[in-house]
Design a protein around this motif. Structure first.
Motif, mmCIF file in Angstrom:
data_model
loop_
_atom_site.group_PDB
_atom_site.id
_atom_site.type_symbol
_atom_site.label_atom_id
_atom_site.label_comp_id
_atom_site.label_asym_id
_atom_site.label_seq_id
_atom_site.Cartn_x
_atom_site.Cartn_y
_atom_site.Cartn_z
ATOM 1 N N GLY A 82 20.770 -19.788 33.623
ATOM 2 C CA GLY A 82 19.725 -18.783 33.525
ATOM 3 C C GLY A 82 18.536 -19.207 32.696
ATOM 4 O O GLY A 82 17.751 -18.374 32.295
ATOM 5 N N SER A 83 18.386 -20.489 32.431
ATOM 6 C CA SER A 83 17.267 -21.057 31.660
ATOM 7 C C SER A 83 16.944 -20.231 30.415
ATOM 8 O O SER A 83 15.852 -19.712 30.245
ATOM 9 C CB SER A 83 16.023 -21.242 32.538
ATOM 10 N N LEU A 84 17.929 -20.103 29.556
ATOM 11 C CA LEU A 84 17.801 -19.333 28.321
ATOM 12 C C LEU A 84 16.893 -20.052 27.317
ATOM 13 O O LEU A 84 17.075 -21.238 27.054
ATOM 14 C CB LEU A 84 19.194 -19.122 27.705
ATOM 15 N N PHE A 85 15.901 -19.331 26.795
ATOM 16 C CA PHE A 85 15.062 -19.870 25.720
ATOM 17 C C PHE A 85 14.551 -18.722 24.860
ATOM 18 O O PHE A 85 14.580 -17.558 25.255
ATOM 19 C CB PHE A 85 13.902 -20.715 26.257
ATOM 20 N N ARG A 86 14.085 -19.064 23.646
ATOM 21 C CA ARG A 86 13.516 -18.081 22.728
ATOM 22 C C ARG A 86 12.254 -18.670 22.104
ATOM 23 O O ARG A 86 12.234 -19.818 21.682
ATOM 24 C CB ARG A 86 14.523 -17.714 21.639
ATOM 25 N N LEU A 87 11.198 -17.855 22.041
ATOM 26 C CA LEU A 87 9.956 -18.221 21.366
ATOM 27 C C LEU A 87 9.831 -17.335 20.120
ATOM 28 O O LEU A 87 10.097 -16.128 20.198
ATOM 29 C CB LEU A 87 8.755 -18.004 22.282
ATOM 30 N N ASN A 88 9.459 -17.926 19.004
ATOM 31 C CA ASN A 88 9.345 -17.200 17.744
ATOM 32 C C ASN A 88 7.952 -17.383 17.157
ATOM 33 O O ASN A 88 7.366 -18.458 17.269
ATOM 34 C CB ASN A 88 10.357 -17.732 16.720
ATOM 35 N N ALA A 109 10.213 -12.299 17.993
ATOM 36 C CA ALA A 109 11.021 -13.142 18.871
ATOM 37 C C ALA A 109 10.869 -12.668 20.315
ATOM 38 O O ALA A 109 10.905 -11.470 20.588
ATOM 39 C CB ALA A 109 12.484 -13.088 18.466
ATOM 40 N N TYR A 110 10.708 -13.615 21.223
ATOM 41 C CA TYR A 110 10.661 -13.341 22.656
ATOM 42 C C TYR A 110 11.800 -14.124 23.297
ATOM 43 O O TYR A 110 11.834 -15.354 23.213
ATOM 44 C CB TYR A 110 9.315 -13.771 23.247
ATOM 45 N N LEU A 111 12.762 -13.421 23.892
ATOM 46 C CA LEU A 111 13.919 -14.058 24.512
ATOM 47 C C LEU A 111 13.811 -13.973 26.023
ATOM 48 O O LEU A 111 13.387 -12.951 26.570
ATOM 49 C CB LEU A 111 15.210 -13.357 24.066
ATOM 50 N N HIS A 112 14.216 -15.028 26.700
ATOM 51 C CA HIS A 112 14.172 -15.076 28.160
ATOM 52 C C HIS A 112 15.486 -15.637 28.682
ATOM 53 O O HIS A 112 15.964 -16.667 28.195
ATOM 54 C CB HIS A 112 13.016 -15.960 28.639
ATOM 55 N N ALA A 113 16.076 -14.971 29.671
ATOM 56 C CA ALA A 113 17.305 -15.448 30.308
ATOM 57 C C ALA A 113 17.419 -14.850 31.704
ATOM 58 O O ALA A 113 17.249 -13.645 31.882
ATOM 59 C CB ALA A 113 18.526 -15.066 29.488
ATOM 60 N N SER A 114 17.686 -15.685 32.692
ATOM 61 C CA SER A 114 17.922 -15.263 34.078
ATOM 62 C C SER A 114 16.851 -14.310 34.614
ATOM 63 O O SER A 114 17.154 -13.290 35.213
ATOM 64 C CB SER A 114 19.299 -14.598 34.207
ATOM 65 N N GLY A 115 15.589 -14.619 34.360
ATOM 66 C CA GLY A 115 14.506 -13.805 34.883
ATOM 67 C C GLY A 115 14.234 -12.542 34.076
ATOM 68 O O GLY A 115 13.279 -11.843 34.341
#
Length: 161
Positions: A82-88, A109-115
């Motif tokens: 799910g291309s998990l990443f986090r931007l802080n 924090a901005y978290l992204h996973a599986s769309g």
């Protein structure tokens, strides 16, 4: 005679450049010089206890005052579906302690996973080495408050620019 004038001109230009560099690293407050850290960049590695997975990333350390720094960072979870990443986007503060090694802060924090994506907040505290080497190691504990609260432990290096 012209080569002497050229040499003197080069020396004057070199001294002016060195003077501007040194002047840019200090600020004057109350009639005394205050050292402000240089911007730094570096890698980070950590473990997310909510996802139970290792992450890799990097950060940029941008001093905005004697004890304050903006720290944008990105963390990627390799091998996670799910291309998990986090931007802080964090604000770090070094309180006036004896050696100035301890810091704490907060941020976005901005978290992204599986769309899907989620926004939240960070609270963190850590230890950062000081000027002993051409890099500064750090060790940090971070809580990320979003839909799911997570606890992270991370370490890394900051290389001055």
């Amino acid at each position: 005679m012209t080569s002497l004038a050229v040499r003197i001109g080069l020396v004057v230009v070199a001294l002016a450049v060195v003077g501007m560099t040194a002047e840019g690293q200090r600020r004057v407050r109350g009639g005394r010089a205050v050292r402000v850290e240089r911007p730094a960049v570096g890698p980070r590695i950590g473990y997310d206890f909510h996802v139970e997975h290792l992450f890799l990333g990097g950060q940029l350390n941008l001093p905005v005052g004697q004890r304050w720094a903006l720290v944008p960072s990105a963390e990627f979870y390799p091998g996670q579906t799910g291309s998990l990443f986090r931007l802080n986007a964090d604000l770090k503060y070094h309180p006036p302690t004896v050696y100035g090694l301890f810091y704490f802060g907060a941020g976005f924090a901005y978290l992204h996973a599986s769309g899907a994506s989620d926004a939240g907040a960070n609270l963190f505290a850590g230890w950062e080495g000081r000027r002993a080497r051409p890099f500064k190691p750090f060790l940090e504990a971070k809580f990320v408050f979003a839909d799911n609260t997570s606890f992270n432990v991370l370490a890394g290096l900051n290389f001055p620019l």
